[in-house]
Enzyme design. Structure first.
Site, PDB file in Angstrom:
ATOM      1  CE  LYS A 147      -7.288  -0.139   6.137  1.00 59.28           C
ATOM      2  NZ  LYS A 147      -7.918   0.314   4.906  1.00 59.28           N
ATOM      3  CG  HIS A 173      -1.890   0.986   1.427  1.00 56.18           C
ATOM      4  ND1 HIS A 173      -1.622   2.251   1.893  1.00 56.18           N
ATOM      5  CD2 HIS A 173      -3.222   0.943   1.201  1.00 56.18           C
ATOM      6  CE1 HIS A 173      -2.760   2.941   1.949  1.00 56.18           C
ATOM      7  NE2 HIS A 173      -3.735   2.176   1.525  1.00 56.18           N
ATOM      8  CG  ASP A 220       0.611  -2.340   6.171  1.00 55.62           C
ATOM      9  OD1 ASP A 220      -0.329  -2.394   6.995  1.00 55.62           O
ATOM     10  OD2 ASP A 220       0.517  -1.763   5.068  1.00 55.62           O
ATOM     11  CB  CYS A 247      -3.818   3.357  -1.499  1.00 54.15           C
ATOM     12  SG  CYS A 247      -4.942   4.681  -1.150  1.00 54.15           S
ATOM     13  CD  GLN A 259      -6.923  -4.376   3.911  1.00 57.36           C
ATOM     14  OE1 GLN A 259      -7.878  -5.086   4.203  1.00 57.36           O
ATOM     15  NE2 GLN A 259      -7.074  -3.113   3.555  1.00 57.36           N
TER      16      GLN A 259
HETATM   17  C1  LIG Z   1      -2.397  -2.835   3.491  1.00 61.00           C
HETATM   18  C2  LIG Z   1      -2.708  -1.480   4.031  1.00 61.00           C
HETATM   19  N1  LIG Z   1      -1.763  -0.789   4.681  1.00 61.00           N
HETATM   20  C3  LIG Z   1      -1.992   0.415   5.192  1.00 61.00           C
HETATM   21  C4  LIG Z   1      -3.204   1.039   5.069  1.00 61.00           C
HETATM   22  C5  LIG Z   1      -3.375   2.411   5.620  1.00 61.00           C
HETATM   23  O1  LIG Z   1      -4.324   2.452   6.607  1.00 61.00           O
HETATM   24  P1  LIG Z   1      -4.838   3.852   7.161  1.00 61.00           P
HETATM   25  O2  LIG Z   1      -5.262   4.639   5.977  1.00 61.00           O
HETATM   26  O3  LIG Z   1      -5.962   3.477   8.051  1.00 61.00           O
HETATM   27  O4  LIG Z   1      -3.706   4.488   7.901  1.00 61.00           O
HETATM   28  C6  LIG Z   1      -4.228   0.371   4.417  1.00 61.00           C
HETATM   29  C7  LIG Z   1      -5.539   1.022   4.256  1.00 61.00           C
HETATM   30  O5  LIG Z   1      -6.121   1.111   3.206  1.00 61.00           O
HETATM   31  C8  LIG Z   1      -3.979  -0.910   3.881  1.00 61.00           C
HETATM   32  O6  LIG Z   1      -4.926  -1.573   3.219  1.00 61.00           O
END
Ligand SMILES: Cc1ncc(COP(=O)(O)O)c(C=O)c1O
Lengths: 428, 150
Positions: free
Chosen positions: A247, A144, A221, A385, A224
């Protein structure tokens, strides 16, 4: 009046303790989510955008409301009763997160605004201190943007290099390449547990082991992953683990960084301000101990309490059952969606989480998204993203349906009907 | 469903599948590229101007049905228009897709472009339809396209 300020019972499904969720369980669970029971464009809402954010159970909304209505005070600052109740709930939530992640100490749990801030925190503190010119940071091709850009910024600042482990056309990491890219120059590996664009579940335990053999610390990370699978950071032996509350059926604006105490203690602070200090004078400031050293200013108290309630909710159902049920949803959706003419699923890893990302000949993802929305089906259309992932597949974007435990097989049928409607509109 | 059929009417679907005036224009004296970072739509507009009149206009790029059809229908409509008339059409088209209204004289000038009036019901998609127009106007004025204004 409960002193702890959290008298709310959690009662999602006291139902069967079978290994998955039955349709009766899901029907009961759905009653806990007020947002699910609404019409959009005259159709019952079918919410399949859970990878973007999940809906919130009543118990989370109540916990937030309870804090504001009854316990509203700052934490760790007052001697009065409301502050004590707020502080107790706040501290209890940190312990819930600790147990949820299987961390050794609650001081290893840092509250942030979300996964994005968690990753930025590590880049700004650990990264700035330990990464120098000529060093390398290793990520994967399925990250992401939030697990790419902070490292890119850091590498730019330091004259370091960002390395990217490639993936196959099915969306699986090429593990040999990942291993090959771990070199004496690698100072950190930052990898997603589950890809939001492809659904791939990475073999992170194996990857962490590989990295550690070369003395490379690993940030995972888990944005998900935590909503869909049980995570134990000690068993994984990861050095950092990041996720977002929203999430995980919790509120927006709150997230978590887990870090090994040893590493966190050696890291410089992130932001300066109240709560992160021990003593302040104009000549010298000494910093507070963990976790407060990384939590400057008044935190998102309601968010933390809401996140604690979300964890209670998920635990009461059980992540193993959630994972099993969501796998059923994935299998059914894959089986129903893949035979549709002109449709291609993007991301077909063997180990996959509950999402289906797809493209359709002659119908742009945004048109698909709009047409599906008018039938009540909420999906995400675009690059998710993860522009580098889209580029790899030569696509501007995909349409993505992502599942949660409150989704049903009937909703998958509605999804399929909505896709068929889009084909009709475009005469495919 | 009516709103949907109104948006994806035959004319728009046809132009999205078979865009007119598609491809790089050679020679051209004006050019601009517009990008919608939100959805990845990207369009380049090529112009040949003569005495402040749009002598020829073509586009290429990738986008959704709405942005492709909008670019296609736009090029048809703009050929032969003076710069002042083109500017006016921009404003009228903008009014049509954001407010869904156009007075009788504007309706006449918009012609086929009135097919986009259904966008009023789809505020999230207005940018798709205006991307080509912003890009065209930027090319004509020699500016950078700005689509962050919808
Ligand atoms: C794999 C992954 N990492 C990081 C994020 C970032 O999360 P946040 O926007 O809640 O900080 C997301 C959110 O879409 C994600 O899907």
């Amino acid at each position: 009046m409960a002193i702890t300020g959290l008298p709310l019972a959690v009662h999602p499904t006291s139902a069967s303790s079978s290994e998955t969720l039955t349709s009766a369980d899901v029907a009961r669970i759905r009653q806990d989510f007020p947002a699910l029971h609404q019409m959009v464009h005259g159709q019952p809402l079918v919410y399949l955008d859970n990878a973007a954010t999940s809906q919130k159970p009543r118990s989370v909304l109540d916990a937030i409301d309870h804090y504001y209505a009854e316990d509203c005070a700052n934490v760790h600052r007052g001697v009065h009763l409301l502050s004590q109740r707020a502080s107790d709930s706040f501290d209890a939530a940190r312990q819930k997160v600790q147990r949820f992640l299987g961390a050794a100490h609650s001081k290893e749990i840092i509250f942030t605004r979300g996964a994005t801030e968690s990753i930025n925190l590590v880049a700004a503190t650990y990264g700035r201190k330990n990464i120098c010119a000529g060093d390398e940071v290793l990520i994967t091709a399925m990250e992401h943007h939030s697990n790419i850009v902070p490292w890119q910024m850091l590498c730019d600042e330091k004259g370091a290099t960002l390395r990217v482990a490639p993936i196959t056309t099915s969306g699986e990491l090429i593990i040999e390449e990942f291993e090959r890219l771990l070199t004496p120059r690698t100072k950190l590996a930052a990898i997603s547990h589950i890809s939001n664009a492809l659904g791939t579940v990475n073999p992170i335990a194996h990857m962490i082991e590989m990295a550690h053999r070369k003395n490379v610390p690993v940030l995972v990370d888990g944005a998900q992953a935590v909503p869909h699978a049980a995570v134990n950071v000690q068993a994984l032996d990861c050095d950092f683990y990041a996720f977002s509350g929203h999430k995980l059926y919790g509120p927006t604006g709150i997230g978590v960084l887990y870090g090994k105490a040893k590493l966190l203690e050696a890291m410089p602070p992130y932001q300066g301000g109240g709560d992160m200090i021990r003593t302040v004078s104009f000549t010298k400031t000494t910093y507070n101990s963990l976790p407060y050293k990384f939590e400057a200013g008044t935190p998102d108290i309601a968010g933390v309490i809401g996140l604690g309630a979300a964890i209670d909710y998920v635990n009461a159902i059980g992540l193993d059952r959630i994972a099993a049920y969501e796998h059923q949803l994935l299998e059914y959706a894959t089986q129903r969606v893949s035979p549709l003419p002109g449709l291609r699923i993007i991301g077909t890893a063997r180990e996959k989480a509950g999402l289906v990302s797809f493209v359709m000949d002659g119908v742009h993802p945004h048109d698909l998204g709009t047409i599906m929305d008018r039938q009540g089906v909420a999906v995400r259309a675009g690059h998710h993203c993860a522009m580098p992932v889209m580029e790899l597949f030569g696509l501007a974007g995909t349409t993505r349906a992502s599942f949660a435990f409150y989704n049903t097989l009937e909703e998958v049928d509605t999804l399929v009907a909505a896709i068929q409607k889009a084909r009709e509109v475009f005469g495919q | 469903m009516n709103e949907l059929e109104n948006l994806y009417q035959e004319l728009i679907v046809d132009h999205s599948k078979n865009p007119r005036n598609f491809g790089k224009l050679e020679p051209h004296d004006h050019e601009a590229t517009g990008y919608n970072p939100l959805c990845g739509d990207k369009v380049t507009v090529f112009l040949q101007m003569e005495n402040e009149v749009v002598k020829n206009v073509q586009f290429h790029g990738v986008g959704c049905a709405i942005s492709t059809a909008s670019a296609s229908l736009m090029t048809e409509r703009l050929k032969g228009k003076s710069q002042a008339d083109a500017e006016k059409l921009f404003t009228e088209f903008h009014g049509l897709v954001t407010q869904g209204t156009a007075d009788a004289a504007a309706q006449e000038r918009l012609g086929k472009l009135q097919a986009f009036s259904g966008l009023r019901e789809f505020p999230m998609r207005v940018k798709c339809a205006t991307l080509a127009w912003h890009t065209f106007r930027a090319a004509m004025r020699g500016e950078e396209p700005d689509i962050s204004v919808e």
